[in-house]
Design a protein around this motif. Structure first.
Motif, mmCIF file in Angstrom:
data_model
loop_
_atom_site.group_PDB
_atom_site.id
_atom_site.type_symbol
_atom_site.label_atom_id
_atom_site.label_comp_id
_atom_site.label_asym_id
_atom_site.label_seq_id
_atom_site.Cartn_x
_atom_site.Cartn_y
_atom_site.Cartn_z
ATOM 1 N N ASP A 608 47.110 55.781 37.020
ATOM 2 C CA ASP A 608 46.034 56.119 36.075
ATOM 3 C C ASP A 608 44.762 55.316 36.322
ATOM 4 O O ASP A 608 43.810 55.381 35.539
ATOM 5 N N GLY A 609 44.767 54.543 37.385
ATOM 6 C CA GLY A 609 43.573 53.781 37.750
ATOM 7 C C GLY A 609 43.538 52.377 37.179
ATOM 8 O O GLY A 609 42.671 51.580 37.533
ATOM 9 N N ALA A 610 44.463 52.061 36.297
ATOM 10 C CA ALA A 610 44.470 50.725 35.687
ATOM 11 C C ALA A 610 44.685 49.658 36.762
ATOM 12 O O ALA A 610 45.532 49.805 37.638
ATOM 13 N N VAL A 611 43.894 48.604 36.671
ATOM 14 C CA VAL A 611 43.958 47.522 37.653
ATOM 15 C C VAL A 611 44.683 46.334 37.043
ATOM 16 O O VAL A 611 44.339 45.882 35.947
ATOM 17 N N LYS A 612 45.688 45.854 37.744
ATOM 18 C CA LYS A 612 46.366 44.642 37.296
ATOM 19 C C LYS A 612 46.224 43.599 38.394
ATOM 20 O O LYS A 612 46.565 43.854 39.553
ATOM 21 N N VAL A 613 45.694 42.449 38.039
ATOM 22 C CA VAL A 613 45.606 41.363 39.015
ATOM 23 C C VAL A 613 46.938 40.623 38.983
ATOM 24 O O VAL A 613 47.356 40.109 37.942
ATOM 25 N N ASP A 614 47.612 40.599 40.114
ATOM 26 C CA ASP A 614 48.944 39.980 40.159
ATOM 27 C C ASP A 614 48.860 38.468 40.316
ATOM 28 O O ASP A 614 49.590 37.730 39.681
ATOM 29 N N LYS A 615 47.973 38.044 41.177
ATOM 30 C CA LYS A 615 47.873 36.605 41.434
ATOM 31 C C LYS A 615 46.579 36.286 42.175
ATOM 32 O O LYS A 615 46.043 37.142 42.881
ATOM 33 N N VAL A 616 46.123 35.060 42.016
ATOM 34 C CA VAL A 616 44.943 34.594 42.754
ATOM 35 C C VAL A 616 45.290 33.261 43.424
ATOM 36 O O VAL A 616 45.909 32.396 42.796
ATOM 37 N N TRP A 617 44.883 33.142 44.675
ATOM 38 C CA TRP A 617 45.006 31.867 45.383
ATOM 39 C C TRP A 617 43.603 31.350 45.673
ATOM 40 O O TRP A 617 42.763 32.084 46.209
ATOM 41 N N VAL A 618 43.382 30.100 45.340
ATOM 42 C CA VAL A 618 42.055 29.508 45.541
ATOM 43 C C VAL A 618 42.168 28.333 46.506
ATOM 44 O O VAL A 618 43.040 27.475 46.336
ATOM 45 N N ALA A 619 41.282 28.302 47.486
ATOM 46 C CA ALA A 619 41.137 27.110 48.319
ATOM 47 C C ALA A 619 39.716 26.594 48.132
ATOM 48 O O ALA A 619 38.758 27.365 48.224
#
Lengths: 729, 155
Positions: A608-619
């Protein structure tokens, strides 16, 4: 408005002059102001005082807006003073530039400006304590050591607490800050440790720490109605109707001026309680005068941008090599139009300020990021001597750049003076969202070329921004060095400007928060056009060199950026993780506020187009020392989620010269269910420590958009993300 | 008019007009400043208090609707076992940034623990979604709720 320090050149000027403006002077103000200190408290300098029972008070000079400064700056002093952090109480300074130099929360500048200077302040205090011990014991200074707030003389076995020596130490000359010895980082006992913020206990028990919590005897409460069309004058208002509401003491028109960051026209209602004032304003039936800005709208801006993109630019800001030739040399070229909207700060504590005018003097309690310009604005507007205005800085319920402006301060001051009583002005959420200094929107009409080797051969950006008389509106600018300038041989940056009457200003990572989305998304498009891996393509673009430009000026440390790109990719398992259909990883990097950041987002797009952010990695590379990991990691995680929150849903629409959105129903902020885990990795490099309030934000939106492309093959070129367009059913 | 309400175990008289939201009766009427004003329309949760143990948006609850309900604010929640645990976890993990929303977050989190002693992620999402943190300290809010409820905390 005065937000110069968020722009590159002025930030550098501050760096050059900052230490001189504040710290060095302090060594000569040892006597300081003793009026407020208890008799037993000895003051070593403007920052450090202590009592005979060895309790240490350290002043935090800058406004606390949630960036943790009230903890981190005193930590720097305490480290070199060599005391136990448990001994230390920190105290918020008043607005007092004569003592503390420039006091502000902006540009992620507190760490770079104060890292050296405040260590020296602490070390100087320690030297005075040691000198007092050496004199008392009649032993050489060099034979004395310190630890956790105690001085030792090993040979004689003597020891004494700092507190017992403080009164004597305070009478001794301060050492030269420039030559006072500093600790070796390996001996740090406070810096680099996870220190919960000093107000933590007060925050979790509901102590009245914020501007909105200020209570002054005899205080009344005020609301202030301003025109929906920015700067429009009051034509008429039914003051009598408002005054008829129970509890209302005053209702009056404020003429105001035309400067959007100053006192604007409006109607004030002053009552015994805020709710009474708030209800009474509904009766005002204000008619607003016509104003030229009422002709402006987002729809019209969009149309103007498109038209301007097809015309010759206002001017060319940068032109390296030969873009036409670079395009010809490309094996593939890409054209794309990017845009981003106006957005609001939406600090959770609505704008507010308390002011009391008595006998020609004004006392102000303000949640401000920028106290001194506020004092000057009030002085100028009310025709007062700035010296007659005292200013207390309260904790701020969020800043994000909004409280760099002091419009609410001058309103409170004006209303208090006219009402003849102490007044607390509190804006509603609607006041806040509709009277912001917005992050300006912008449009980029891009074309680029790549060759068979995966190198970018040409880049052209026709940037259509906002500005009047050939000058950028506040925070609507783009540097001539904005990446990938200097990394692409044939590079052209053309500029056109749309006039606007909408107030704009710095919002967390000004400029960068939008430009990174454009640049890092288009780089991703070029990577895919070249058939290259987005990480490998970026590393190639960054080249083999170390510093591009002049260090400390326009310098861009490509080696530091390559370091964080590699680290983020490694931590995310880039290219090594088999992701399910509909899930993708995207990477982006950005240099701003002296920090090098690369981020990988993994996101899943539903049918349906819904966006789910699963994880973010930051350096992140912000140099050799993280002052306080507790606050530092929190800032990074918060900045990343802030960027994602804006990308996913935030938009201020202008219609008839006014902002449409008014509350969190139509201006949604991220909520917990949408907040992914954010893994933070600091790459420690031998560079001076820099700030963490902002630079983690810019890579987050493009990393998300690039992940969406990886997941769906659909490219996001306009924010906020339109999930309708991502539907696959 | 004068309303008698019970706040943090104490019966108090507050003189406000009918229709005044509980939030403003607490803040301006009684000087109880822990509950915060964020939106005025029950969207952000900064004003959350408990009424008879239930988390309520005090900005949208008229004073006359409180009646004999027992109101507990952030100032009083530390006297309860779960409130105390939540506050301790909040401090240990240094959850707050600006801290303005945290009284509301803590009130919602305490109500969650009262109802669900070992909340799963989905329980946390459901119970905490009415509370906006503009600083986005959500990673630590989740961790602190897990820690306070004696569950494994992921970094």
């Amino acid at each position: 408005m005065a937000d110069g320090f968020t722009e590159g050149a002025s930030r550098r000027d501050l760096l050059k002059t900052g230490a001189l403006a504040g710290g060095l002077m302090l060594s000569f103000s040892v006597a300081g102001k003793t009026d407020a200190a208890p008799a037993a408290e000895a003051k070593l300098n403007a920052y450090v005082s202590l009592t005979p029972d060895n309790k240490v008070t350290i002043v935090s000079k800058n406004p606390e807006i949630g960036q943790g400064i009230k903890t981190s700056l005193p930590m720097i002093i305490a480290e070199e003073f060599d005391v136990d952090w448990a001994q230390v109480t920190t105290k918020q300074a008043d607005g007092d530039p004569a003592t503390y130099g420039r006091q502000f929360a902006g540009g992620s500048m507190a760490t770079p400006l104060h890292w050296d200077e405040l260590r020296r302040v602490g070390a100087a205090g320690r030297a005075m304590i040691v000198a007092a011990a050496a004199q008392t014991w009649n032993v050489p200074v060099a034979e004395c050591t310190t630890a956790l707030g105690v001085v030792y003389h090993k040979a004689s076995g003597k020891k004494a607490t700092y507190g017992s020596l403080a009164a004597k130490a305070a009478t001794l000359p301060a050492p030269d800050l420039k030559t006072v010895p500093l600790k070796d980082a390996k001996d740090y006992k406070i810096l680099g440790r996870f220190m919960p913020q000093v107000d933590s206990a007060g925050l979790v028990t509901g102590k009245p720490l914020f501007g909105i919590d200020v209570v002054v005897p005899g205080m009344l409460y005020a609301t202030f109605d301003k025109a929906p069309v920015f700067g429009a004058k009051v034509a008429s208002a039914d003051l009598a109707a408002a005054k008829a509401v129970k509890g209302v003491r005053h209702a009056f028109i404020v003429e105001g001026g035309t400067e959007l960051s100053g006192l604007l026209p409006g109607v004030a209602v002053v009552a015994d309680s805020w709710w009474q004032a708030h209800k009474a304003r509904e009766k005002l039936n204000i008619q607003w005068a016509e104003h030229p800005t009422s002709k402006q709208s987002t729809t019209d801006y969009d149309a103007q941008a498109l038209a301007l993109s097809k015309a010759a630019p206002l001017r060319t800001e940068r032109n390296d090599g030969d873009v036409a030739a670079g395009m010809k040399a490309a094996s593939k070229t890409v054209e794309a139009a990017y845009s981003y909207p106006f957005i609001a700060h939406a600090a959770l504590e609505p704008m507010n300020c308390t002011a009391a005018f008595k006998d020609g003097k004004l006392e102000i309690w303000a949640p401000t990021q920028n106290p001194e310009p506020g004092r000057q604005l009030v002085a100028k507007t009310l025709g007062m001597d700035p010296a007659a205005i005292s200013l207390h800085m309260t904790r701020c319920g969020g800043g994000f750049g909004r409280r760099l402006a002091n419009d609410y301060m001058v309103e409170a001051a004006w209303i208090a003076k006219q009402a003849g009583a102490p007044v607390k002005l509190v804006w509603s959420r609607e006041d806040d969202l509709r009277h912001d200094f917005y992050r300006p929107g912008g449009y980029h009409f891009l074309s680029g070329g790549v060759d068979a080797s995966g190198a970018v051969t040409a880049w052209r950006d026709h940037f259509v921004s906002f500005g009047n008389d050939g000058k950028f509106a506040s925070s609507a600018g783009m540097s001539q060095n904005e990446f990938p300038a200097r990394f692409v041989p044939n590079f052209r940056y053309d500029l056109s400007l749309i006039p606007t009457g909408v107030p704009t200003g710095p919002l967390r990572a000004p400029g960068s928060n939008a430009l990174s989305f454009v640049m890092q998304s288009f780089i991703d498009e070029l990577a895919h056009a070249a058939g290259a891996d987005p990480v490998a393509f970026r590393l190639k673009l960054l080249g083999d060199g170390a510093m591009v430009g002049t260090p400390g000026q326009s310098g861009y440390a490509a080696d530091r950026m390559r370091g964080v790109v590699k680290l983020a990719a490694e931590k995310a398992g880039w290219g090594k993780t088999k992701l399910p259909k509909g899930t993708g990883m995207g990477i982006a990097f950005h240099f701003s506020h002296m920090g090098y950041f690369a981020e990988v987002v993994q996101a899943t797009v539903a049918a349906d187009g819904a966006v789910k952010v699963d994880k973010v990695w930051v350096a992140a590379d912000v140099g050799r020392q993280i002052i306080n990991p507790a606050g530092g990691i929190n800032q990074v995680q918060g900045s990343v989620l802030d960027g994602l929150s804006a990308a996913l849903g935030q938009l201020i629409t202008i219609e008839n010269g006014a902002a449409v959105q008014g509350n969190f129903g139509d201006y949604p902020l991220m909520r917990i269910a949408d907040a992914p885990p954010v893994e933070v990795h600091f790459l420690i490099t031998d560079n001076p420590p820099t700030g963490l309030g902002e630079p983690a934000l810019p890579p987050a939106p493009p990393a998300l958009c690039n992940a969406i492309f990886a997941a769906t093959g659909k490219r996001i070129r306009s924010l906020p993300i339109n999930t309708e367009a991502l539907k696959s059913v | 008019m004068v309303f008698k309400i019970n706040v943090n175990g104490k019966s108090q008289n507050v003189d406000v007009e009918e229709g005044t939201p509980l939030l403003w009766a607490l803040r301006d009427g009684l000087g109880i400043l822990g509950p915060k004003f964020g939106c005025g329309v029950g969207q952000c949760g900064a004003c959350t208090v408990h009424v008879d143990g239930q988390p309520v948006r005090s900005c949208s609850l008229p004073i006359e609707a409180v009646g004999a309900g027992k109101v507990v604010t952030i100032e009083g929640i530390g006297a309860t076992a779960n409130g105390k645990k939540i506050q301790a976890a909040w401090t240990e993990l240094d959850v707050a940034q600006c801290g303005y929303c945290q009284p509301g977050q803590i009130m919602s989190a305490t109500a969650l623990l009262n109802a669900t002693p070992k909340p799963a992620d989905a329980d946390i999402d459901a119970a905490m979604s009415g509370n906006i943190c503009r600083c986005a300290t959500y990673v630590r809010i989740r961790a602190a709720i897990k820690q306070a409820s004696g569950q494994k905390v992921e970094a």
